[in-house]
Write a protein that holds these residues in place. Structure first.
Motif, mmCIF file in Angstrom:
data_model
loop_
_atom_site.group_PDB
_atom_site.id
_atom_site.type_symbol
_atom_site.label_atom_id
_atom_site.label_comp_id
_atom_site.label_asym_id
_atom_site.label_seq_id
_atom_site.Cartn_x
_atom_site.Cartn_y
_atom_site.Cartn_z
ATOM 1 N N ASP A 43 -5.709 7.734 -8.709
ATOM 2 C CA ASP A 43 -5.769 6.496 -9.483
ATOM 3 C C ASP A 43 -4.627 5.554 -9.109
ATOM 4 O O ASP A 43 -4.827 4.331 -8.995
ATOM 5 C CB ASP A 43 -5.706 6.807 -10.981
ATOM 6 C CG ASP A 43 -6.988 7.471 -11.488
ATOM 7 O OD1 ASP A 43 -8.016 7.400 -10.794
ATOM 8 O OD2 ASP A 43 -6.938 8.065 -12.575
ATOM 9 N N ARG A 44 -3.431 6.099 -8.916
ATOM 10 C CA ARG A 44 -2.285 5.263 -8.550
ATOM 11 C C ARG A 44 -2.507 4.622 -7.191
ATOM 12 O O ARG A 44 -2.224 3.435 -6.990
ATOM 13 C CB ARG A 44 -1.018 6.108 -8.550
ATOM 14 C CG ARG A 44 0.240 5.376 -8.088
ATOM 15 C CD ARG A 44 1.486 6.201 -8.367
ATOM 16 N NE ARG A 44 2.657 5.692 -7.675
ATOM 17 C CZ ARG A 44 3.107 6.145 -6.517
ATOM 18 N NH1 ARG A 44 2.488 7.163 -5.911
ATOM 19 N NH2 ARG A 44 4.170 5.620 -5.947
ATOM 20 N N GLU A 80 -8.021 19.310 -3.339
ATOM 21 C CA GLU A 80 -6.830 19.464 -4.169
ATOM 22 C C GLU A 80 -6.254 18.126 -4.641
ATOM 23 O O GLU A 80 -5.162 18.084 -5.215
ATOM 24 C CB GLU A 80 -5.748 20.219 -3.388
ATOM 25 C CG GLU A 80 -6.151 21.648 -3.044
ATOM 26 C CD GLU A 80 -5.123 22.358 -2.170
ATOM 27 O OE1 GLU A 80 -5.156 23.587 -2.119
ATOM 28 O OE2 GLU A 80 -4.293 21.659 -1.540
ATOM 29 N N VAL A 81 -6.976 17.046 -4.420
ATOM 30 C CA VAL A 81 -6.469 15.731 -4.810
ATOM 31 C C VAL A 81 -6.243 15.671 -6.321
ATOM 32 O O VAL A 81 -7.129 16.039 -7.109
ATOM 33 C CB VAL A 81 -7.452 14.619 -4.383
ATOM 34 C CG1 VAL A 81 -7.040 13.277 -4.990
ATOM 35 C CG2 VAL A 81 -7.524 14.508 -2.876
ATOM 36 N N LEU A 82 -5.070 15.244 -6.718
ATOM 37 C CA LEU A 82 -4.760 15.056 -8.128
ATOM 38 C C LEU A 82 -5.236 13.672 -8.552
ATOM 39 O O LEU A 82 -4.922 12.672 -7.900
ATOM 40 C CB LEU A 82 -3.252 15.183 -8.358
ATOM 41 C CG LEU A 82 -2.616 16.505 -7.909
ATOM 42 C CD1 LEU A 82 -1.105 16.447 -8.092
ATOM 43 C CD2 LEU A 82 -3.211 17.675 -8.683
ATOM 44 N N VAL A 139 -7.963 6.856 2.935
ATOM 45 C CA VAL A 139 -9.108 6.456 3.754
ATOM 46 C C VAL A 139 -10.131 5.709 2.907
ATOM 47 O O VAL A 139 -10.663 4.666 3.312
ATOM 48 C CB VAL A 139 -9.749 7.688 4.420
ATOM 49 C CG1 VAL A 139 -11.077 7.318 5.077
ATOM 50 C CG2 VAL A 139 -8.807 8.301 5.443
ATOM 51 N N MET A 140 -10.408 6.238 1.728
ATOM 52 C CA MET A 140 -11.370 5.590 0.836
ATOM 53 C C MET A 140 -10.910 4.198 0.437
ATOM 54 O O MET A 140 -11.702 3.246 0.402
ATOM 55 C CB MET A 140 -11.597 6.465 -0.399
ATOM 56 C CG MET A 140 -12.304 7.776 -0.099
ATOM 57 S SD MET A 140 -12.237 8.923 -1.502
ATOM 58 C CE MET A 140 -13.264 8.072 -2.691
ATOM 59 N N SER A 141 -9.621 4.052 0.136
ATOM 60 C CA SER A 141 -9.119 2.738 -0.273
ATOM 61 C C SER A 141 -9.225 1.725 0.856
ATOM 62 O O SER A 141 -9.603 0.565 0.632
ATOM 63 C CB SER A 141 -7.673 2.855 -0.761
ATOM 64 O OG SER A 141 -6.773 3.107 0.299
ATOM 65 N N GLY A 155 0.820 -1.206 0.000
ATOM 66 C CA GLY A 155 0.000 0.000 0.000
ATOM 67 C C GLY A 155 0.850 1.250 0.000
ATOM 68 O O GLY A 155 2.027 1.220 0.380
ATOM 69 N N ILE A 156 0.256 2.336 -0.453
ATOM 70 C CA ILE A 156 0.913 3.633 -0.437
ATOM 71 C C ILE A 156 -0.048 4.653 0.171
ATOM 72 O O ILE A 156 -1.249 4.390 0.309
ATOM 73 C CB ILE A 156 1.341 4.093 -1.845
ATOM 74 C CG1 ILE A 156 0.111 4.241 -2.755
ATOM 75 C CG2 ILE A 156 2.351 3.125 -2.437
ATOM 76 C CD1 ILE A 156 0.430 4.877 -4.093
ATOM 77 N N LYS A 157 0.491 5.794 0.537
ATOM 78 C CA LYS A 157 -0.321 6.867 1.101
ATOM 79 C C LYS A 157 0.071 8.182 0.433
ATOM 80 O O LYS A 157 1.258 8.499 0.327
ATOM 81 C CB LYS A 157 -0.092 6.957 2.614
ATOM 82 C CG LYS A 157 -1.000 7.952 3.328
ATOM 83 C CD LYS A 157 -0.778 7.864 4.842
ATOM 84 C CE LYS A 157 -1.724 8.773 5.597
ATOM 85 N NZ LYS A 157 -1.526 8.664 7.060
ATOM 86 N N VAL A 158 -0.922 8.896 -0.048
ATOM 87 C CA VAL A 158 -0.715 10.208 -0.666
ATOM 88 C C VAL A 158 -1.567 11.213 0.083
ATOM 89 O O VAL A 158 -2.746 10.963 0.335
ATOM 90 C CB VAL A 158 -1.097 10.185 -2.161
ATOM 91 C CG1 VAL A 158 -0.903 11.562 -2.783
ATOM 92 C CG2 VAL A 158 -0.276 9.143 -2.911
ATOM 93 N N VAL A 159 -0.970 12.327 0.463
ATOM 94 C CA VAL A 159 -1.665 13.321 1.287
ATOM 95 C C VAL A 159 -1.925 14.582 0.473
ATOM 96 O O VAL A 159 -0.994 15.215 -0.039
ATOM 97 C CB VAL A 159 -0.848 13.655 2.555
ATOM 98 C CG1 VAL A 159 -1.545 14.741 3.364
ATOM 99 C CG2 VAL A 159 -0.660 12.397 3.399
ATOM 100 N N HIS A 160 -3.194 14.926 0.337
ATOM 101 C CA HIS A 160 -3.637 16.180 -0.263
ATOM 102 C C HIS A 160 -4.887 16.629 0.482
ATOM 103 O O HIS A 160 -5.653 15.794 0.986
ATOM 104 C CB HIS A 160 -4.024 16.012 -1.740
ATOM 105 C CG HIS A 160 -2.881 15.753 -2.659
ATOM 106 N ND1 HIS A 160 -1.867 16.646 -2.858
ATOM 107 C CD2 HIS A 160 -2.612 14.694 -3.465
ATOM 108 C CE1 HIS A 160 -1.013 16.156 -3.747
ATOM 109 N NE2 HIS A 160 -1.437 14.961 -4.114
ATOM 110 N N GLU A 161 -5.146 17.919 0.511
ATOM 111 C CA GLU A 161 -6.461 18.368 0.926
ATOM 112 C C GLU A 161 -7.485 17.789 -0.049
ATOM 113 O O GLU A 161 -7.218 17.702 -1.256
ATOM 114 C CB GLU A 161 -6.532 19.899 0.911
ATOM 115 C CG GLU A 161 -5.750 20.569 2.026
ATOM 116 C CD GLU A 161 -6.310 20.234 3.401
ATOM 117 O OE1 GLU A 161 -7.546 20.043 3.535
ATOM 118 O OE2 GLU A 161 -5.514 20.138 4.344
ATOM 119 N N PRO A 162 -8.660 17.358 0.442
ATOM 120 C CA PRO A 162 -9.631 16.710 -0.450
ATOM 121 C C PRO A 162 -9.948 17.502 -1.713
ATOM 122 O O PRO A 162 -10.084 16.917 -2.799
ATOM 123 C CB PRO A 162 -10.858 16.541 0.442
ATOM 124 C CG PRO A 162 -10.299 16.409 1.816
ATOM 125 C CD PRO A 162 -9.115 17.327 1.852
#
Length: 258
Positions: free
Chosen positions: A111-112, A104-106, A161-163, A95-102
């Protein structure tokens, strides 16, 4: 633990963090371990050497593959089954974790993350179930979820969180469908854990202090503590547990202290 000696285990994302700790725990229990990874092979190679020292009677393998790729997963399982003869336990940990404000999510990051955390977990669980059914030898699947699937925090990791929330549903649905075939599917939900994914704990003590204020146990977990829960759920000690996500969170899910 009962029922782990001699078992054949595949751990995705197995070269670092919780995956690495789980590989070591299974080897200590007398199991053979295939270490899946992507990218730099050196940590995985070093780990396999260590597993051989911990469990010289076992067989330990490197199993490189991008688990978000269906063909790669097919090849991964074919290689592991050829090496081991059969598979008994899957730990779907990558698993990976990417942090953005909701707001501002790219979408490329979204998708990755979904491809690895949710699609990859499903593809590997699907392949494990198919193997168990084909061989008539039921096994166990343990997926690494997160406390944030149940109790999100305001850190901008909405896609993560969604994943992990999707993984909770996956665990229940798979367990419900295949329990009668003797296949057990469960998950662990780690709380804050000292791993490379949480390197900011080491880099900024104020971040660690803020997290600890939310944890009744007043400390960050070590990866070995999560690995112990994974090993338990995969073992015969957990033979009557189906479709559960065991939160290993220092009490964070029962009440935050600050």
């Amino acid at each position: 633990m009962r029922g782990l000696t001699g078992k054949r285990v595949l751990i995705t994302g197995g070269s670092t963090g919780i995956g690495r700790a789980a590989a070591i725990r299974f080897a200590e229990e007398g199991a053979s371990v295939a270490v899946n990874f992507i990218g730099d092979p050196e940590p995985a190679e070093d780990l396999v050497d260590e597993l051989g020292e911990l469990c010289p009677e076992g067989e330990h393998y490197l199993a490189p593959a991008d688990i978000s790729d269906e063909d790669a997963v097919d090849s991964l399982f074919a290689g592991v089954v050829e090496a081991f003869g059969r598979l008994d336990i899957l730990v779907a940990n990558a698993g990976i974790k990417v942090v953005h404000e909701p707001h501002e999510v790219l979408m490329a990051d979204y998708d990755r993350l979904m491809a690895i955390n949710l699609r990859g977990a499903f593809l590997t669980a699907q392949a494990a179930v198919q193997h168990f059914l084909d061989t008539g030898h039921p096994g166990a699947i343990v997926l690494t979820s997160s406390i944030q699937a149940h109790f999100p925090v305001e850190d901008g990791a909405i896609a993560y969180v969604m994943s992990k929330s999707g993984m909770t549903g996956m665990i229940k649905a798979l367990a419900l469908r295949y329990a009668r075939e003797g296949i057990r599917v469960n998950g662990v939900g780690p709380g804050a854990t000292r791993t490379p994914m949480n390197a900011d704990f080491e880099e900024d003590p104020s971040i660690e202090a803020a997290v600890i204020r939310m944890i009744p146990a007043a400390r960050i977990a070590e990866a070995e503590e999560i690995a112990a829960a994974i090993a338990f759920l995969a073992s015969d000690e957990a033979s009557y547990i189906h479709g559960q996500t065991l939160l290993v969170d220092g009490g964070m899910g029962i009440g935050r202290t600050g």
